[in-house]
Design an enzyme around this catalytic site. Structure first.
Site, PDB file in Angstrom:
ATOM      1  N   GLY A 170      45.366  45.643  44.386  1.00  0.00           N
ATOM      2  CA  GLY A 170      46.441  45.971  43.458  1.00  0.00           C
ATOM      3  C   GLY A 170      45.860  46.552  42.187  1.00  0.00           C
ATOM      4  O   GLY A 170      44.792  47.174  42.197  1.00  0.00           O
ATOM      5  N   ARG A 171      46.546  46.326  41.054  1.00  0.00           N
ATOM      6  CA  ARG A 171      46.075  46.897  39.787  1.00  0.00           C
ATOM      7  C   ARG A 171      44.672  46.409  39.445  1.00  0.00           C
ATOM      8  O   ARG A 171      43.784  47.195  39.100  1.00  0.00           O
ATOM      9  CB  ARG A 171      47.032  46.520  38.657  1.00  0.00           C
ATOM     10  CG  ARG A 171      48.422  47.135  38.755  1.00  0.00           C
ATOM     11  CD  ARG A 171      49.244  46.706  37.553  1.00  0.00           C
ATOM     12  NE  ARG A 171      50.608  47.221  37.559  1.00  0.00           N
ATOM     13  CZ  ARG A 171      51.635  46.593  38.117  1.00  0.00           C
ATOM     14  NH1 ARG A 171      51.444  45.434  38.725  1.00  0.00           N
ATOM     15  NH2 ARG A 171      52.846  47.115  38.069  1.00  0.00           N
ATOM     16  N   ILE A 172      44.462  45.091  39.511  1.00  0.00           N
ATOM     17  CA  ILE A 172      43.162  44.533  39.139  1.00  0.00           C
ATOM     18  C   ILE A 172      42.099  44.949  40.150  1.00  0.00           C
ATOM     19  O   ILE A 172      40.990  45.339  39.772  1.00  0.00           O
ATOM     20  CB  ILE A 172      43.249  43.003  39.011  1.00  0.00           C
ATOM     21  CG1 ILE A 172      44.090  42.630  37.784  1.00  0.00           C
ATOM     22  CG2 ILE A 172      41.857  42.388  38.912  1.00  0.00           C
ATOM     23  CD1 ILE A 172      44.339  41.145  37.619  1.00  0.00           C
TER      24      ILE A 172
ATOM     25  N   GLU B  45      43.435  22.405  38.483  1.00  0.00           N
ATOM     26  CA  GLU B  45      42.986  22.734  37.120  1.00  0.00           C
ATOM     27  C   GLU B  45      43.701  21.830  36.118  1.00  0.00           C
ATOM     28  O   GLU B  45      44.887  21.568  36.265  1.00  0.00           O
ATOM     29  CB  GLU B  45      43.282  24.206  36.804  1.00  0.00           C
ATOM     30  CG  GLU B  45      42.549  25.177  37.707  1.00  0.00           C
ATOM     31  CD  GLU B  45      42.862  26.636  37.391  1.00  0.00           C
ATOM     32  OE1 GLU B  45      43.575  26.891  36.396  1.00  0.00           O
ATOM     33  OE2 GLU B  45      42.398  27.518  38.120  1.00  0.00           O
TER      34      GLU B  45
ATOM     35  N   ILE C 164      38.542  35.314  41.373  1.00  0.00           N
ATOM     36  CA  ILE C 164      39.245  35.508  40.101  1.00  0.00           C
ATOM     37  C   ILE C 164      40.747  35.551  40.352  1.00  0.00           C
ATOM     38  O   ILE C 164      41.521  35.985  39.495  1.00  0.00           O
ATOM     39  CB  ILE C 164      38.792  36.807  39.398  1.00  0.00           C
ATOM     40  CG1 ILE C 164      38.951  38.002  40.342  1.00  0.00           C
ATOM     41  CG2 ILE C 164      37.360  36.689  38.898  1.00  0.00           C
ATOM     42  CD1 ILE C 164      38.871  39.352  39.667  1.00  0.00           C
TER      43      ILE C 164
ATOM     44  N   ARG D 211      43.435  33.006  42.513  1.00  0.00           N
ATOM     45  CA  ARG D 211      44.034  31.692  42.320  1.00  0.00           C
ATOM     46  C   ARG D 211      43.279  30.691  43.187  1.00  0.00           C
ATOM     47  O   ARG D 211      42.783  31.026  44.264  1.00  0.00           O
ATOM     48  CB  ARG D 211      45.514  31.679  42.700  1.00  0.00           C
ATOM     49  CG  ARG D 211      46.446  32.293  41.666  1.00  0.00           C
ATOM     50  CD  ARG D 211      46.555  31.412  40.424  1.00  0.00           C
ATOM     51  NE  ARG D 211      47.575  31.871  39.498  1.00  0.00           N
ATOM     52  CZ  ARG D 211      47.349  32.672  38.475  1.00  0.00           C
ATOM     53  NH1 ARG D 211      46.126  33.154  38.287  1.00  0.00           N
ATOM     54  NH2 ARG D 211      48.331  33.009  37.654  1.00  0.00           N
TER      55      ARG D 211
ATOM     56  N   HIS E 117      38.826  29.136  34.096  1.00  0.00           N
ATOM     57  CA  HIS E 117      39.997  30.024  34.182  1.00  0.00           C
ATOM     58  C   HIS E 117      40.143  30.842  32.893  1.00  0.00           C
ATOM     59  O   HIS E 117      41.164  30.761  32.189  1.00  0.00           O
ATOM     60  CB  HIS E 117      41.274  29.224  34.453  1.00  0.00           C
ATOM     61  CG  HIS E 117      42.381  30.073  35.025  1.00  0.00           C
ATOM     62  ND1 HIS E 117      43.399  29.561  35.790  1.00  0.00           N
ATOM     63  CD2 HIS E 117      42.630  31.415  34.944  1.00  0.00           C
ATOM     64  CE1 HIS E 117      44.236  30.535  36.142  1.00  0.00           C
ATOM     65  NE2 HIS E 117      43.783  31.666  35.644  1.00  0.00           N
TER      66      HIS E 117
ATOM     67  N   ASP F 254      36.369  31.156  38.940  1.00  0.00           N
ATOM     68  CA  ASP F 254      37.067  31.044  37.660  1.00  0.00           C
ATOM     69  C   ASP F 254      38.368  30.274  37.807  1.00  0.00           C
ATOM     70  O   ASP F 254      38.974  29.893  36.817  1.00  0.00           O
ATOM     71  CB  ASP F 254      37.353  32.434  37.080  1.00  0.00           C
ATOM     72  CG  ASP F 254      37.988  32.369  35.691  1.00  0.00           C
ATOM     73  OD1 ASP F 254      37.451  31.636  34.835  1.00  0.00           O
ATOM     74  OD2 ASP F 254      39.006  33.040  35.466  1.00  0.00           O
TER      75      ASP F 254
END
Length: 309
Positions: A149-151, A256, A225, A227, A274, A251
């Site tokens: 996707g974008r990332i 969490e 990076i 979930r 995170h 991360d």
């Protein structure tokens, strides 16, 4: 114009984000989503992607028509309930790409070149007794990206100058100059480094399992990076302990801010709390985009970054 006290802020925000919220909005705060709802007729909620919004909260607030989340992820929202009740939702994609990609590459080099251990080696004066261990270079490796996707696409562009081969997987093949694999296991087998940049969905839950890790192999590295839910952490812990894979950089975690303690006691893992989007510049951009979406809602305009569910 957003009416005063029409927005319920759910969860805690870092100071830099709270200052921006207070500058642009007048909200009522509910720090604990399970807590007592303050008095008021709220038509919108402002929250963060690390704050779970239970449907029970929304059931008690039938006046809510919009939920604005600060963060690209929206797995914290009860999407089925929102859809059924016609409640709009927005997230903040795009504005955090730079920070997340920077961290991913930093973690990649930290892991391959063992930078945290190298610093401790110097600080402990061990260098005076023996040279530091030989590490691994990135050049010439195949980097697989799960989620283009974008990332994922921004990350691929940043990796191109490092003389790597790039490959990816996702629901559909895209018009990109990288090799496409139809499933995650095939991508893992072809990759030296596997980077997870996919959303948390029922389809991606525990996608990285024992079979995928075995396919990645003893020379392979995993970087998450995305979930924590994307990885079967029990299987990953075994893979790290038994050197089924060479190492991992994480991360994000299933639990969490209290990750599995097993990760704290092994030396082939790099851990960060995170912090993918945790830069002052990015957090301000995220906050402003979330508020911009709220303004669009109250002005009866299309949301800038609406979550389609």
């Amino acid at each position: 114009m957003i009416p005063v006290n029409s927005v319920l802020q759910v969860g805690q925000f870092p100071e830099i984000m709270q200052l921006e919220i207070d500058r642009r909005l007048s909200t009522i705060k509910l720090l604990d989503p399970q807590g007592k709802i303050p008095d008021g007729s709220f038509t919108a909620i402002l929250t963060r992607s690390n704050t779970q919004i239970p449907k029970e909260l929304l059931e008690k607030m039938p006046s809510v028509q919009m939920v604005a989340t600060c963060g690209v992820g929206y797995d914290n929202l009860p999407l089925g309930y929102l859809k059924t009740h016609g409640i709009k939702a927005s997230n903040t994609p795009g504005v955090l790409n730079d920070a997340v990609c920077e961290l991913a590459i930093g973690m990649l080099f930290g892991l391959l070149r063992r930078i945290p251990e190298a610093q401790e080696y110097v600080k402990s004066s061990a260098w005076s007794k023996a040279p530091f261990t030989i590490t691994t270079t990135l050049a010439g490796k195949c980097v697989g990206i799960a989620g283009m996707g974008r990332i994922g696409q921004d990350l691929a562009k940043r990796l191109e100058p490092f003389k790597v081969k790039l490959a990816y997987t996702g629901p559909t093949q895209k018009e990109l100059p990288y090799e496409y694999f139809g499933d995650i296991k095939s991508l893992a087998k072809a990759s030296d480094i596997l980077i997870l940049a996919c959303p948390a969905t029922p389809e991606t839950e525990k996608m990285i399992n024992a079979e995928v890790l075995e396919a990645l192999g003893p020379q392979g590295y995993l970087i998450n990076i995305a979930r924590g839910s994307v990885v079967d952490e029990a299987a990953l812990l075994v893979a790290l302990q038994q050197k089924i894979i060479a190492g991992a950089a994480l991360d994000v975690f299933e639990n969490e801010p209290n990750p599995n303690v097993g990760f704290l006691n092994i030396d082939n893992v790099l851990l960060t709390p995170h912090i993918g989007s945790a830069t002052s510049e990015t957090r301000q951009l995220m906050t402003n985009l979330a508020i911009d979406n709220l303004e669009a809602f109250y002005n009866k305009k299309p949301l800038l970054t609406e979550v389609k569910n």
